[in-house]
Structures are given as C-alpha cells and as structure tokens.
Design an enzyme around this catalytic site. Sequence first.
Site, PDB file in Angstrom:
ATOM      1  N   LEU A 161       0.813  -1.226   0.000  1.00  0.00           N
ATOM      2  CA  LEU A 161       0.000   0.000   0.000  1.00  0.00           C
ATOM      3  C   LEU A 161       0.845   1.274   0.000  1.00  0.00           C
ATOM      4  O   LEU A 161       0.357   2.346   0.350  1.00  0.00           O
ATOM      5  CB  LEU A 161      -0.977   0.016   1.203  1.00  0.00           C
ATOM      6  CG  LEU A 161      -1.949  -1.164   1.282  1.00  0.00           C
ATOM      7  CD1 LEU A 161      -2.817  -1.054   2.551  1.00  0.00           C
ATOM      8  CD2 LEU A 161      -2.861  -1.209   0.058  1.00  0.00           C
TER       9      LEU A 161
ATOM     10  N   TYR B 180      15.917   3.568 -11.996  1.00  0.00           N
ATOM     11  CA  TYR B 180      14.666   2.824 -12.226  1.00  0.00           C
ATOM     12  C   TYR B 180      14.808   1.907 -13.448  1.00  0.00           C
ATOM     13  O   TYR B 180      14.533   0.709 -13.384  1.00  0.00           O
ATOM     14  CB  TYR B 180      13.478   3.783 -12.434  1.00  0.00           C
ATOM     15  CG  TYR B 180      12.302   3.097 -13.072  1.00  0.00           C
ATOM     16  CD1 TYR B 180      11.499   2.243 -12.324  1.00  0.00           C
ATOM     17  CD2 TYR B 180      12.034   3.235 -14.438  1.00  0.00           C
ATOM     18  CE1 TYR B 180      10.451   1.553 -12.923  1.00  0.00           C
ATOM     19  CE2 TYR B 180      10.993   2.548 -15.039  1.00  0.00           C
ATOM     20  CZ  TYR B 180      10.207   1.714 -14.280  1.00  0.00           C
ATOM     21  OH  TYR B 180       9.189   1.016 -14.877  1.00  0.00           O
TER      22      TYR B 180
ATOM     23  N   LEU C 220       2.381  11.806 -18.610  1.00  0.00           N
ATOM     24  CA  LEU C 220       1.594  12.713 -19.446  1.00  0.00           C
ATOM     25  C   LEU C 220       0.086  12.633 -19.186  1.00  0.00           C
ATOM     26  O   LEU C 220      -0.554  13.670 -18.969  1.00  0.00           O
ATOM     27  CB  LEU C 220       1.896  12.429 -20.931  1.00  0.00           C
ATOM     28  CG  LEU C 220       1.111  13.261 -21.937  1.00  0.00           C
ATOM     29  CD1 LEU C 220       1.431  14.738 -21.790  1.00  0.00           C
ATOM     30  CD2 LEU C 220       1.414  12.800 -23.359  1.00  0.00           C
TER      31      LEU C 220
ATOM     32  N   GLY D 229      16.621  13.430 -20.076  1.00  0.00           N
ATOM     33  CA  GLY D 229      16.495  11.969 -20.080  1.00  0.00           C
ATOM     34  C   GLY D 229      15.434  11.434 -21.023  1.00  0.00           C
ATOM     35  O   GLY D 229      15.357  10.232 -21.248  1.00  0.00           O
TER      36      GLY D 229
ATOM     37  N   SER E 110       9.964  -3.057 -19.032  1.00  0.00           N
ATOM     38  CA  SER E 110       9.604  -1.771 -19.622  1.00  0.00           C
ATOM     39  C   SER E 110      10.359  -1.551 -20.925  1.00  0.00           C
ATOM     40  O   SER E 110      11.497  -2.013 -21.092  1.00  0.00           O
ATOM     41  CB  SER E 110       9.991  -0.681 -18.621  1.00  0.00           C
ATOM     42  OG  SER E 110       9.945   0.578 -19.232  1.00  0.00           O
TER      43      SER E 110
ATOM     44  N   LYS F 290      14.981  -2.522 -14.049  1.00  0.00           N
ATOM     45  CA  LYS F 290      14.237  -3.382 -14.984  1.00  0.00           C
ATOM     46  C   LYS F 290      15.205  -4.261 -15.781  1.00  0.00           C
ATOM     47  O   LYS F 290      14.962  -5.439 -15.994  1.00  0.00           O
ATOM     48  CB  LYS F 290      13.353  -2.535 -15.904  1.00  0.00           C
ATOM     49  CG  LYS F 290      12.211  -1.854 -15.164  1.00  0.00           C
ATOM     50  CD  LYS F 290      11.263  -2.880 -14.520  1.00  0.00           C
ATOM     51  CE  LYS F 290      10.259  -2.295 -13.575  1.00  0.00           C
ATOM     52  NZ  LYS F 290       9.493  -3.306 -12.805  1.00  0.00           N
TER      53      LYS F 290
HETATM   54  C1  WQD Z   1       5.294  10.712 -22.213  1.00  0.00           C
HETATM   55  C2  WQD Z   1       5.610  11.881 -23.128  1.00  0.00           C
HETATM   56  C3  WQD Z   1       7.142  13.463 -22.176  1.00  0.00           C
HETATM   57  C4  WQD Z   1       4.556  14.843 -18.966  1.00  0.00           C
HETATM   58  C5  WQD Z   1       8.020   6.981 -18.331  1.00  0.00           C
HETATM   59  C6  WQD Z   1       9.166   6.122 -17.892  1.00  0.00           C
HETATM   60  C7  WQD Z   1       8.943   4.729 -18.317  1.00  0.00           C
HETATM   61  C8  WQD Z   1       7.640   4.322 -17.759  1.00  0.00           C
HETATM   62  C9  WQD Z   1       6.506   5.135 -18.133  1.00  0.00           C
HETATM   63  C10 WQD Z   1       7.100   3.469 -15.647  1.00  0.00           C
HETATM   64  C11 WQD Z   1       7.096  12.274 -23.115  1.00  0.00           C
HETATM   65  C12 WQD Z   1       5.791  14.091 -22.401  1.00  0.00           C
HETATM   66  C13 WQD Z   1       5.057  14.183 -20.054  1.00  0.00           C
HETATM   67  C14 WQD Z   1       4.275  16.237 -19.074  1.00  0.00           C
HETATM   68  C15 WQD Z   1       4.992  16.182 -21.371  1.00  0.00           C
HETATM   69  N1  WQD Z   1       7.591   3.331 -16.856  1.00  0.00           N
HETATM   70  N2  WQD Z   1       5.275  14.818 -21.247  1.00  0.00           N
HETATM   71  N3  WQD Z   1       4.504  16.836 -20.284  1.00  0.00           N
HETATM   72  O1  WQD Z   1       8.641   9.329 -20.187  1.00  0.00           O
HETATM   73  O2  WQD Z   1       7.617   7.899 -21.993  1.00  0.00           O
HETATM   74  O3  WQD Z   1       7.934   6.958 -19.747  1.00  0.00           O
HETATM   75  O4  WQD Z   1       6.817   6.483 -17.762  1.00  0.00           O
HETATM   76  O5  WQD Z   1       6.606   2.873 -14.921  1.00  0.00           O
HETATM   77  O6  WQD Z   1       9.970   3.954 -17.867  1.00  0.00           O
HETATM   78  O7  WQD Z   1      10.350   6.608 -18.456  1.00  0.00           O
HETATM   79  O8  WQD Z   1       6.182   8.642 -20.075  1.00  0.00           O
HETATM   80  O9  WQD Z   1       4.098   9.795 -19.530  1.00  0.00           O
HETATM   81  O10 WQD Z   1       6.246  10.619 -18.497  1.00  0.00           O
HETATM   82  O11 WQD Z   1       5.832  10.971 -20.938  1.00  0.00           O
HETATM   83  O12 WQD Z   1       5.178  16.765 -22.439  1.00  0.00           O
HETATM   84  O13 WQD Z   1       3.843  16.887 -18.115  1.00  0.00           O
HETATM   85  O14 WQD Z   1       4.913  13.021 -22.649  1.00  0.00           O
HETATM   86  O15 WQD Z   1       8.165  14.354 -22.468  1.00  0.00           O
HETATM   87  O16 WQD Z   1       7.416  12.650 -24.411  1.00  0.00           O
HETATM   88  P1  WQD Z   1       7.696   8.282 -20.561  1.00  0.00           P
HETATM   89  P2  WQD Z   1       5.547  10.023 -19.669  1.00  0.00           P
END
Ligand code: WQD
Length: 338
Positions: free
Chosen positions: A36, A152, A202, A299, A127, A156
């Site tokens: 939790l 992280y 996102l 990153g 992942s 994986k």
């Molecule tokens: C998606 C796209 C951002 C937020 C990450 C981890 C991965 C994973 C899933 C976890 C990117 C853009 C995001 C915002 C934006 N595993 N973005 N504004 O980075 O592909 O993957 O989460 O459990 O290991 O790296 O996912 O959803 O963070 O971003 O523009 O406020 O949306 O730059 O292009 P990501 P995300």
Amino acid sequence: MKKNKILVTGGLGFIGSHTVVELQKEGFEVIIIDDLSNTRLEVLDGIYEISKIRPEFVKLDLKEKEQVAAFFEEHKIDGVIHFAASKAVGESVEQPLKYYENNISTLIYLLKSMAKNNVPHLIFSSSCTVYGQADELPITEDAPIKKAESPYGNTKQIGEEIIQDVTKAGNLTAIALRYFNPIGAHESALIGELPLGVPQNLIPFVTQTAAGIREELSVFGDDYPTSDGTAVRDYIHVVDLAKAHISALQRLLKGKNKSKMEYFNVGTGKGSSVLEVINAFQKANHKEVKYKIVDRREGDITAAYANTELANKELGWKALLSLEEALASAWQWQLKQK
Ligand code: WQD
C-alpha cells in the site's frame, strides 16, 4: 477442476488491479500482496464491484524477507505476476538505493521463496525503457539493450537478467513483458491510476489539467525530429495490457513457451506525439486542455513504439482499444476522483 492460484504482487496498483480483474474473469483464483505504499486499500472494493469476487489480500512488504518466506510456506501458489516495484524515474535518480532495494532485493526474496516452494512460473513487469532510444522503429524484442538512463530503468534491466539466470539454473519459466506507455482505466471507472502528488506522466497531467486541478500542461520540447516536433510514444490501454498478462500466464501454464525465459513487447504498435495525444483527448472528451511548450525534459527520448508481431503471434494477443478509448476512460476515471 481446481483453479490455478496466482499471486499478484502489487495487485492494488494501476496495472496490477486491472490484471486482477482480468484474471478473475478468466477463472483464476487470485491472492494479492501489496504494501500500500503507492495505492489505497479501497482499490480492493473497486475490484470486487467489477468482478463480484473479492480476491484474497495480504498486506506485506516484499523487503521483509522472513515474511515473504512465511507467506510462501502458507499458500500454495501456481504462478506469480510480479508488479510490485517503485516506478518514478526522477525519484530513482535522487534515491537510487531505494530503487535497488525496492525493486531488486525484493525480486531476489521472491525468487528464493518461489524456488524453495517449487512455484514454477513468473511474469515480470519490464519496460520499453530497456531499449533506450532504439536505432530502429518500431522496436523489436531483439533490439539492443541500451545503458539505462536512470536507476529505475536499470532495475528493470537487472531484474530481467536475474530472472534469466534463475531460469537457467532451475525449474522456473518466466516471461518479461516490456510495457510501452500504459494509460486509461477500466470502463467502469471503478479502478484507474492513482498518482501521488503532481503527476510526472503525461496522461494524468492531461486529465488533471482538464479537470482544473493543474493550470496548464507543459509540453516538454517541440524541437524533436518528429512530424510535429513533440516526442512520440506508444500509449497502450491498461485493459489491453492487463490481458497480455493472462495470455503470457496461460502460455507458461500450458508449457507452450519456447525457452525458459521469453521477452515480449506490449504496445499497440502505433506511435503518437504529445500534441496528437492532447488533440485526441480534446476530441474524445470535448474538453479543452491548456498547454504551453517548454524545454525538453532531461532523459527523455525522441520516439519509441513497439513492433508487436512477436506478442501477436506467440501470445495470441493484440491491443484492441484505441487511443481515443483509452483517453475517454482516463477522463471518466478523473471525473470520479474527489
Ligand atoms: C510521455 C511523453 C514526455 C509529462 C516513463 C518512464 C517509463 C515508464 C513510463 C514506468 C514524453 C511528455 C510528459 C508532461 C509532457 N515506466 N510529457 N509533459 O517518459 O515515456 O515513460 O513512464 O513505470 O519507464 O520513463 O512517459 O508519460 O512521463 O511521458 O510533455 O507533463 O509526454 O516528455 O514525451 P515516458 P511520460
């Protein structure tokens, strides 16, 4: 016929809870372990309301190795789906040891107890981050594994390696599912994603902005070499992703696996840019999302989307739900949050 009993670690989390629902639908008996730390107990009620079955639940921290060992002595388990892990990329850079302990030590304790009690099958949450920025798109499973960008991501990669070594040495068979970007929520809106604090991903940021909780979405970079300059990802509906776990588990239970450890991409095969996601959200939900373009996020890669042929062929699984459906379900879930 006796039901197979499946342990789902992290079964009250985002992907875990949706997978528990699908497992119960397919007639599996489910026992959940969760500490939790990143979810709420009420998720159990959501699972119950959807399935009309309340899975067994044990609050347990997998870092407590004696408790893990005792759990396996007490319960006869036929297979494990292992979701429990910390998953915030940024936090992992600041607190690497938390990630190595939470994601690696726990995996070792789990595997030890599985071996000791002859639990033969494991599905591991991996992942697409293991590929980094792949040289070729769409990404196939034999694409080279790149040096991880974050602790992280490294957990994986290391997790996959540990499991592979264990399968070689003993009776374990395992499948690593390499998730692309899971989004959305169950169609009932009874379970979904519960981001703690300000969302880093996102879609939760988009839904919270549309709901007025956040003022404006920052789009990280519009100077990527993509069609509209924003980064491209493969967004997969969490219900489709959950179903991939059932297919992978059935493959191991039926002995249809071709080697002791296998790897499958779980995505839709379609890449969408950040601006495409925002537009699709607005269209699907008739709701405006305010956004501004800001600098790239450190990153982040330019583009990642899956070649899903191997999963389609070997697992007999395919993502069926569209981006719009996923974004509509994410919005319905957001509307139900207090
Ligand atoms: C998606 C796209 C951002 C937020 C990450 C981890 C991965 C994973 C899933 C976890 C990117 C853009 C995001 C915002 C934006 N595993 N973005 N504004 O980075 O592909 O993957 O989460 O459990 O290991 O790296 O996912 O959803 O963070 O971003 O523009 O406020 O949306 O730059 O292009 P990501 P995300």
